[in-house]
Design a protein around this motif. Structure first.
Motif, PDB file in Angstrom:
ATOM      1  N   GLY A 163       0.831  -1.190   0.000  1.00 54.23           N
ATOM      2  CA  GLY A 163       0.000   0.000   0.000  1.00 54.23           C
ATOM      3  C   GLY A 163       0.866   1.239   0.000  1.00 54.23           C
ATOM      4  N   TYR A 164       0.338   2.322  -0.575  1.00 51.57           N
ATOM      5  CA  TYR A 164       1.118   3.551  -0.713  1.00 51.57           C
ATOM      6  C   TYR A 164       0.277   4.760  -0.295  1.00 51.57           C
ATOM      7  CZ  TYR A 164       4.134   0.483  -3.417  1.00 51.57           C
ATOM      8  OH  TYR A 164       4.953  -0.559  -3.807  1.00 51.57           O
ATOM      9  N   THR A 165       0.974   5.836   0.009  1.00 50.92           N
ATOM     10  CA  THR A 165       0.304   7.054   0.439  1.00 50.92           C
ATOM     11  C   THR A 165      -0.165   7.910  -0.724  1.00 50.92           C
ATOM     12  OG1 THR A 165       2.457   8.159   0.584  1.00 50.92           O
ATOM     13  CG2 THR A 165       1.592   7.125   2.601  1.00 50.92           C
ATOM     14  N   ALA A 166       0.127   7.507  -1.955  1.00 53.09           N
ATOM     15  CA  ALA A 166      -0.254   8.293  -3.126  1.00 53.09           C
ATOM     16  C   ALA A 166      -0.617   7.365  -4.290  1.00 53.09           C
ATOM     17  CB  ALA A 166       0.880   9.225  -3.540  1.00 53.09           C
ATOM     18  N   LYS A 167      -1.328   7.944  -5.255  1.00 49.50           N
ATOM     19  CA  LYS A 167      -1.751   7.173  -6.425  1.00 49.50           C
ATOM     20  C   LYS A 167      -0.552   6.748  -7.261  1.00 49.50           C
ATOM     21  CE  LYS A 167      -5.198   7.494 -10.151  1.00 49.50           C
ATOM     22  NZ  LYS A 167      -6.278   8.354 -10.707  1.00 49.50           N
ATOM     23  N   THR A 168       0.440   7.606  -7.368  1.00 52.01           N
ATOM     24  CA  THR A 168       1.715   7.270  -8.002  1.00 52.01           C
ATOM     25  C   THR A 168       2.821   7.712  -7.061  1.00 52.01           C
ATOM     26  OG1 THR A 168       1.801   9.388  -9.176  1.00 52.01           O
ATOM     27  CG2 THR A 168       0.791   7.517 -10.328  1.00 52.01           C
ATOM     28  N   GLY A 169       3.909   6.970  -7.016  1.00 55.93           N
ATOM     29  CA  GLY A 169       4.968   7.305  -6.084  1.00 55.93           C
ATOM     30  C   GLY A 169       4.499   7.106  -4.661  1.00 55.93           C
ATOM     31  N   GLY A 170       4.819   8.091  -3.796  1.00 51.48           N
ATOM     32  CA  GLY A 170       4.391   8.009  -2.415  1.00 51.48           C
ATOM     33  C   GLY A 170       5.225   7.043  -1.599  1.00 51.48           C
ATOM     34  N   SER A 171       4.926   6.979  -0.330  1.00 52.30           N
ATOM     35  CA  SER A 171       5.646   6.105   0.588  1.00 52.30           C
ATOM     36  C   SER A 171       4.840   4.842   0.854  1.00 52.30           C
ATOM     37  CB  SER A 171       5.893   6.836   1.920  1.00 52.30           C
ATOM     38  OG  SER A 171       6.590   8.044   1.722  1.00 52.30           O
ATOM     39  N   ALA A 172       5.545   3.765   1.134  1.00 54.48           N
ATOM     40  CA  ALA A 172       4.873   2.525   1.502  1.00 54.48           C
ATOM     41  C   ALA A 172       4.201   2.685   2.858  1.00 54.48           C
ATOM     42  CB  ALA A 172       5.868   1.378   1.534  1.00 54.48           C
ATOM     43  N   THR A 173       3.037   2.087   3.013  1.00 51.83           N
ATOM     44  CA  THR A 173       2.316   2.164   4.283  1.00 51.83           C
ATOM     45  C   THR A 173       1.664   0.825   4.570  1.00 51.83           C
ATOM     46  OG1 THR A 173       0.644   3.397   5.547  1.00 51.83           O
ATOM     47  CG2 THR A 173       0.185   3.023   3.222  1.00 51.83           C
ATOM     48  N   THR A 174       1.541   0.504   5.830  1.00 48.38           N
ATOM     49  CA  THR A 174       0.961  -0.777   6.235  1.00 48.38           C
ATOM     50  C   THR A 174      -0.279  -0.545   7.091  1.00 48.38           C
ATOM     51  OG1 THR A 174       2.319  -0.902   8.231  1.00 48.38           O
ATOM     52  CG2 THR A 174       3.236  -1.873   6.213  1.00 48.38           C
ATOM     53  N   ALA A 175      -1.019  -1.610   7.314  1.00 49.54           N
ATOM     54  CA  ALA A 175      -2.234  -1.546   8.134  1.00 49.54           C
ATOM     55  C   ALA A 175      -1.956  -2.166   9.495  1.00 49.54           C
ATOM     56  CB  ALA A 175      -3.382  -2.267   7.432  1.00 49.54           C
ATOM     57  N   GLY A 176      -0.963  -1.642  10.186  1.00 46.07           N
ATOM     58  CA  GLY A 176      -0.614  -2.175  11.487  1.00 46.07           C
ATOM     59  C   GLY A 176      -1.713  -2.020  12.511  1.00 46.07           C
ATOM     60  N   TRP A 177      -2.691  -1.174  12.228  1.00 41.20           N
ATOM     61  CA  TRP A 177      -3.809  -0.936  13.142  1.00 41.20           C
ATOM     62  C   TRP A 177      -4.911  -1.987  13.010  1.00 41.20           C
ATOM     63  CZ3 TRP A 177      -7.922  -0.624   9.958  1.00 41.20           C
ATOM     64  CH2 TRP A 177      -7.682  -0.211   8.642  1.00 41.20           C
ATOM     65  N   SER A 178      -4.825  -2.870  11.979  1.00 42.44           N
ATOM     66  CA  SER A 178      -5.902  -3.808  11.657  1.00 42.44           C
ATOM     67  C   SER A 178      -5.644  -5.188  12.245  1.00 42.44           C
ATOM     68  CB  SER A 178      -6.048  -3.918  10.136  1.00 42.44           C
ATOM     69  OG  SER A 178      -6.891  -4.995   9.789  1.00 42.44           O
ATOM     70  N   THR A 179      -6.705  -5.832  12.711  1.00 39.05           N
ATOM     71  CA  THR A 179      -6.616  -7.234  13.137  1.00 39.05           C
ATOM     72  C   THR A 179      -6.490  -8.170  11.951  1.00 39.05           C
ATOM     73  OG1 THR A 179      -9.017  -7.553  13.079  1.00 39.05           O
ATOM     74  CG2 THR A 179      -8.051  -6.792  15.165  1.00 39.05           C
ATOM     75  N   GLY A 180      -6.812  -7.668  10.733  1.00 30.28           N
ATOM     76  CA  GLY A 180      -6.836  -8.519   9.543  1.00 30.28           C
ATOM     77  C   GLY A 180      -8.188  -9.159   9.308  1.00 30.28           C
ATOM     78  N   LYS A 181      -9.104  -9.015  10.267  1.00 32.19           N
ATOM     79  CA  LYS A 181     -10.444  -9.581  10.098  1.00 32.19           C
ATOM     80  C   LYS A 181     -11.312  -8.599   9.325  1.00 32.19           C
ATOM     81  CE  LYS A 181     -10.313 -12.388  14.289  1.00 32.19           C
ATOM     82  NZ  LYS A 181     -10.978 -12.688  15.582  1.00 32.19           N
ATOM     83  N   VAL A 182     -11.888  -9.070   8.218  1.00 36.15           N
ATOM     84  CA  VAL A 182     -12.630  -8.201   7.312  1.00 36.15           C
ATOM     85  C   VAL A 182     -14.023  -8.769   7.071  1.00 36.15           C
ATOM     86  CG1 VAL A 182     -12.684  -7.147   5.015  1.00 36.15           C
ATOM     87  CG2 VAL A 182     -10.484  -7.529   6.165  1.00 36.15           C
ATOM     88  N   GLY A 183     -15.006  -7.881   7.075  1.00 33.59           N
ATOM     89  CA  GLY A 183     -16.356  -8.223   6.641  1.00 33.59           C
ATOM     90  C   GLY A 183     -16.714  -7.348   5.466  1.00 33.59           C
ATOM     91  N   MET A 184     -17.138  -7.943   4.350  1.00 33.09           N
ATOM     92  CA  MET A 184     -17.538  -7.162   3.174  1.00 33.09           C
ATOM     93  C   MET A 184     -19.047  -7.059   3.114  1.00 33.09           C
ATOM     94  SD  MET A 184     -14.881  -8.310   0.158  1.00 33.09           S
ATOM     95  CE  MET A 184     -15.520  -6.999  -0.935  1.00 33.09           C
ATOM     96  N   ILE A 185     -19.509  -5.890   2.716  1.00 32.28           N
ATOM     97  CA  ILE A 185     -20.940  -5.634   2.604  1.00 32.28           C
ATOM     98  C   ILE A 185     -21.185  -4.803   1.359  1.00 32.28           C
ATOM     99  CG2 ILE A 185     -20.853  -3.514   4.007  1.00 32.28           C
ATOM    100  CD1 ILE A 185     -23.614  -4.304   5.136  1.00 32.28           C
ATOM    101  N   GLY A 186     -22.390  -4.826   0.848  1.00 35.48           N
ATOM    102  CA  GLY A 186     -22.741  -3.976  -0.278  1.00 35.48           C
ATOM    103  C   GLY A 186     -23.984  -4.475  -0.977  1.00 35.48           C
TER     104      GLY A 186
END
Length: 630
Positions: A163-186
């Motif tokens: 993951g990155y902080t910008a659409k092009t270029g930018g810095s790498a970023t992680t989801a260290g705040w996430s448990t990794g558990k995901v529920g999708m809805i829509g």
């Protein structure tokens, strides 16, 4: 050491998921500040190059999450809605779009999910599918690019994608705040992507909540060889309009070439068929669908549900009388409560018993709901009914007894199923109608019906339709009306906290009902040239009989005592099917034609007189031949 660990775990649970005093009512509580939540965008590398610019596509994931857990080092789960509609068409009954501040930071998040769940310790992630809004790439209408757009974000939340902080270029970023558990809805397209991602078996996806979702795009554009007269490229171009920086002409051309003009099932459709890998689904499923949905038709939930059941997936289902409508707009308080408990259980691990309640909740009449222990209903079995010729041409009875003889009709592509059903006692040269007569007790049909037709055409191509009609007076939701069973008022109710530019208040909806003399509650279509295989249409030999079996729309419908059930067989169903290549005259072999219905309990006794006392008029509007997702 063990005691101190236990204290820490207890503290974390109390911060992330405060619960009520009673174990039977455990729920997460709104303890976090919504106005001060973290709002950010991460661009996730999909590993694909849909726009053929030589660079991997990045998709935009707009995130809102409470800041307190991150400050305390507490990880939280994610509720995700991946959609192509955040810039072009909007989400929800009020067609909300995403909004951003002058620096491009996300401000307005459509729907109530963020307002309600962020204060309760969840992150909300709204993903722009490839080629839409702020994402790179191109839409491919349910294909690998669409599904990978969302799957890549699940992978990023679990540390497996960049993951990155910008659409092009930018810095790498992680989801260290996430448990990794995901529920999708829509709903609709978004629900379809949830189905598609679940079918990949991606690790970390714990549950999905598909509302009126597609399970196979073939069945959205085609039906057993028959075509509905429109193709995926139009939808792709619609959702790509909100992203002017992408050149998707080559990708659009692939859509045009892949969706062949005939109804053959091939590699293009296989790549968009989530039924092909049902064994990969590990996420639980809370499914909702309108039994009157003429956009994403009910065969989608029926066939998806059957595959999930065969693989032991934990699941529940809501079936309303509405058309293409979100439960938030026809049963709001109950739906929010159900979602709350569902996500709390599957994403936070709270033992609130939601998974142990009734499997199915079904709307029998406007705002009158019943629960069932299963869907299809318990004690359901297939019963075969056969058409019998009467004293008038093309009219007769529908019973379980063997039949004989033949009947003839001529396809008239200007007539629709509502035209066929409008005068059930009248002879018509353009359809066949067979009725049970008045039933001596209720007849519940729960599941997916099939019809086998043996027909002799006088042309080398031919298409068939079959519809089931409940004749008798009833009050139902007006699912063919402009609101598809609901009316939208001016007052509002609020669901969750508010922040500048992002409030959780939505206009009140009420039931739109209509009195009818009859209701078409299931239908199906087929191209007789695909009688041998859906993968290859064959030219027909005029004067030769052909036998073909095809499905009708999944349902859970009760034909009440005193009503009559009728089967109508016709040719081109105007408003659904594209124009035929020839006007066909059919001769139908009644002895080799049958209808298989999933009937609950014992079948009722049929009346003897089926030629009189049938109510006239459906009270339904003519269908729109250009139905699209929304």
């Amino acid at each position: 050491m063990r005691a101190s660990v236990a204290v820490v775990l207890a503290l974390l649970f109390s911060v992330v998921t405060p619960i009520a005093a009673s174990a039977a009512t455990q729920v997460s509580e709104p303890v976090y500040d919504f106005a001060g939540a973290i709002r950010e965008t991460v661009w996730v590398n999909t590993g694909l190059d849909g726009d053929a610019d030589g660079q991997p596509d990045r998709v935009a994931a707009d995130i809102v999450r409470p800041k307190e857990p991150a400050a305390q080092g507490i990880k939280i789960p994610v509720i995700m809605d991946a959609s192509p509609y955040y810039a072009c068409c909007g989400r929800g009954n009020e067609s909300e779009l995403k909004t951003y501040d002058s620096a491009g930071r996300p401000v307005g998040f459509p729907l109530f999910y963020d307002n309600y769940f962020v204060p309760r310790g969840y992150a909300i992630v709204l993903v722009d599918l490839a080629g839409t809004n702020r994402s790179q790439g191109c839409a491919d209408v349910g294909g690998p690019s669409d599904v990978t757009s969302a799957k890549a974000v699940v992978d990023w939340l679990n540390g497996r994608a960049q993951g990155y902080t910008a659409k092009t270029g930018g810095s790498a970023t992680t989801a260290g705040w996430s448990t990794g558990k995901v529920g999708m809805i829509g709903k609709s397209y978004d629900a379809t992507i949830a189905n598609g991602v679940a079918a990949t078996g991606v690790d970390g996806l714990k549950t999905i909540v598909p509302i009126a979702g597609i399970s196979s795009w073939y069945n959205y554009y085609r039906s057993d060889g028959a075509t509905f007269g429109f193709n995926p490229v139009g939808l792709a171009q619609t959702v790509e309009r909100g992203n002017s920086g992408q050149n998707c002409s080559a990708a659009n051309q692939k859509l045009t070439q892949g969706a062949t003009s005939n109804g053959d099932y091939g590699p293009f459709w296989s790549a968009r068929d989530y039924l092909s890998t049902p064994g990969s689904v590990r996420a639980s499923v809370l499914l909702s669908h309108g039994l009157g949905d003429l956009n994403v038709q009910t065969i989608h939930f029926g066939q998806w549900w059957d595959r999930l059941a065969a693989n032991g997936v934990e699941r529940k289902i809501w079936l309303s009388q509405t058309g293409h409508v979100d439960p938030f707009d026809y049963r709001r308080a109950q739906w929010v409560d159900t979602l709350h408990k569902w996500f709390d259980h599957y994403l936070l691990g709270i033992d609130n018993g939601i998974e142990r309640g009734p499997m199915a909740s079904i709307e029998r009449a406007p705002d009158q709901w019943v629960d069932q222990s299963s869907w299809p209903a318990a004690n359901t079995a297939g019963v075969t009914y056969r058409p019998h010729a009467g004293t008038s041409a093309g009219l007769g009875s529908l019973t379980t007894a063997p039949s004989s003889g033949a009947a003839a009709f001529t396809d008239s592509p200007r007539l629709s199923e509502t035209d066929w059903a409008a005068q059930p006692s009248s002879v018509s040269a353009n359809r066949l109608l067979y009725s049970t007569g008045k039933l001596d007790r209720d007849l519940q049909i729960s599941g997916t019906s099939t019809i086998t037709v043996t027909a002799t055409p006088n042309t080398s191509t031919a298409q068939l339709s079959a519809v089931l009609v409940d004749y008798g007076p009833a009050t139902i939701r007006n699912y063919t009306g402009s609101g598809e069973g609901i009316k939208t008022g001016t007052g509002e109710t609020c669901w969750g906290a508010n922040a500048p530019g992002d409030n959780g208040c939505y206009r009140v909806t009420t039931t739109d009902s209509v009195n009818v003399g009859s209701e078409i509650f299931s239908r199906g279509w087929a191209d007789l040239g695909n009688y041998r295989s859906l993968s290859k249409e064959e030219p027909l030999t005029p004067g030769k009989p052909y036998t073909m079996t095809f499905r009708l729309a999944s349902t859970d419908h009760v034909v009440p005592k005193g009503h009559q059930l009728a089967l109508i067989i016709g040719g081109t169903d105007a408003g659904f099917l594209g124009q035929p290549r020839a006007t066909t005259k059919f001769s139908v072999d009644l002895a080799k034609t049958s209808l298989n219905l999933p009937v609950v309990g014992a079948a009722p006794t049929f009346g003897l007189d089926v030629s009189v006392d049938l109510p006239l008029g459906l009270g339904h509007l003519r269908l729109n031949p250009e139905i699209r997702l929304g």
